[in-house]
Design an enzyme around this catalytic site. Sequence first.
Site, PDB file in Angstrom:
ATOM      1  N   GLY A  90      -2.202   2.172  -7.982  1.00 33.47           N
ATOM      2  CA  GLY A  90      -3.175   2.711  -7.051  1.00 33.47           C
ATOM      3  C   GLY A  90      -4.146   3.643  -7.750  1.00 33.47           C
ATOM      4  N   GLY A 105      -5.290   7.894  -8.366  1.00 30.34           N
ATOM      5  CA  GLY A 105      -4.821   9.267  -8.287  1.00 30.34           C
ATOM      6  C   GLY A 105      -4.145   9.722  -9.558  1.00 30.34           C
ATOM      7  CB  ILE A 107       1.310   9.319  -9.638  1.00 31.76           C
ATOM      8  CG1 ILE A 107       1.901  10.665  -9.203  1.00 31.76           C
ATOM      9  CG2 ILE A 107       2.429   8.360 -10.044  1.00 31.76           C
ATOM     10  CD1 ILE A 107       2.826  10.595  -8.012  1.00 31.76           C
ATOM     11  CD  GLU A 164      -3.778  -2.607  -2.472  1.00 35.73           C
ATOM     12  OE1 GLU A 164      -3.295  -3.516  -1.785  1.00 35.73           O
ATOM     13  OE2 GLU A 164      -3.723  -1.416  -2.147  1.00 35.73           O
ATOM     14  N   GLY A 213      -1.823  -2.069   1.215  1.00 39.07           N
ATOM     15  CA  GLY A 213      -1.131  -3.140   0.496  1.00 39.07           C
ATOM     16  C   GLY A 213       0.244  -2.768  -0.006  1.00 39.07           C
TER      17      GLY A 213
END
Length: 613
Positions: free
Chosen positions: A210, A212, A214, A233, A331
Amino acid sequence: MKTALPNRPDWQALLKSGNRIFIGSNAAVPNALIDDLIANSGDLKDIELVQFNALSDSRWVEPQFSDLFKVNALFIGGEKVRQAVAEGRVDYTPCFLSEVPSLFEEDILPLDAAFIMVSPPDKYGYCSLGVAVDVNLAAVKKAKYVVAQINTSMPRTSGHTFIRIDDIAACIEVEQALPELPIYEPDKITERIGQYVAMLVDDGATLQLGVGKIPNAVLYYLQNHKDLGVHSELITDGIIDLIAKGVINNRKKTFHPGKTVASFCLGSKKLYDFVDNNPHVEFYPSDYLNSPANIARNHKMVAINSALEVDLTGQVVADSIGYQFYSGIGGQVDFIRGAAMSPGGKPIIAMPSTAKGGSISRIVPFITEGSGVVTSRGHVHYVVTEFGVASLKGRSIRERALELIRVAHPKFREQLLAKVREHYWVPNYQKNYPRDVPELGPLGFKTMKIDNQSFDLRPLNPADERRLQEFFYSHTKETLFYRYNHYPTQMTREKSCNLVSVDQSHDLALCIVRQQGSASEIQAVGRYYLCADNKSCEAAFVTRESFHGKGMAKQLLAEMILIAKQRGLTRMLAVVRADNRNMLRVFESAHFERQPSQEMGEVNLTLNLDKYQ
């Protein structure tokens, strides 16, 4: 020859009051197009705007436009939309990202128009959806009218991204800089999480990440990996350097080999320039890319997602904080499920152990009232915090709870165990909560090579109860006799529980395990018990027979000695049967000296830790 563009929108001819319109998502929100509609709406009223995540000022959700627009958010992005949902001015419709296109295709949400942002047409008359194909392509295919903002700043991307200019009913030409995300610099907590997650990623794996701190930390700690692929995605700036270094080369991918595939990208102008006319990065619609069946076609698929809280059974809350809806399903479930179905796949939830400046635990005994489960307790294989990796696949409720308590912040572990006991998930003899051994270093464990195999040396913890029991029953009678000086015939769950529930700040209990995915098998156990003088300890160890003579006991004892010295102890003692030559050899190779013994057939051993180098 320049392709002729459609006329500017005549809103009164294209739309009627009560129509439903889809607006482009993520970094491809056609703001100028919506502004034009607001300025020229005339008598239009009660138009439903359907949107996914929108990187925009989202001015259309403001109260002054409530007569013109009613907004239905399929994902809540941005504080303005979040506040409007909380106030009841905007609807939130939870759905899997892979299934959003079906809402349009099956006329569950029939679309009268789709507002999109595209690149200028090429010489063949094709525009590109650029940085956001996701659900936009499905909206384009099903809407009665497609209205476009043609933006010279929109990259032309490869894959299923194209729409013919002839399929656009009206357009405006307005250049608009694509929204950029800040560079998320990892802090100490997210760096540690990134290290743990990176350790779960095998060479040759395919990644979903994703946006960010992390994900950026994970990408940083993947720099020494080999032959990684991307099926995600979303892609961000973090992949650019790894592609340039050859770490990400998609060579081992089993689905779309050789290609980085995504459905949208978010980041800086550097990223948008990177994907422009780049044949090595392809964009596909969400119903294809997020299909769990397609995700699973990638061997070693690693899906890395986050959460707002996780309860002690493994249920994941990701879209709401109590009754406050915060984001959306997106997702997460698509990729967690796809990775679970993938051969060698690993579905991971990665999050800090606390929130609100460390005042509350994200690992909770029960889900906050009003919160919703996005990912079920059956989906997730790993939960990672800055305190380690909790392995949940194939674990009982009791084992899950103990694993998750182990990676919770230490200041919450005792109360989490107390709450678990209220619900009978652990027996009354489960006295202690998991404790760390800081002397093992910041990661809390060490890796080692023995007989050309990889192992982890780590603390025994309460979740090892069954594994220790299995270890006991693997021993021959000879091993049991040498270790216990008699022939024990049973290791009850209660006895095993007592042996793994150790106050590691007082005594010490370490194990060497072979960890393969979610499967973990104890190969050796070493422990010492602090003596009454608080300056000395008595040590013992036992190894699996297949590793006798391979150096495993030697390494285990060396680590125990090192920790005892760091804790300021002055002597380590041991009592060994005189006929146990192998164990005597291990102790004496560590410079233990024999002492007189009052017991026949036993040898007392002592190591002066002050003089041990």
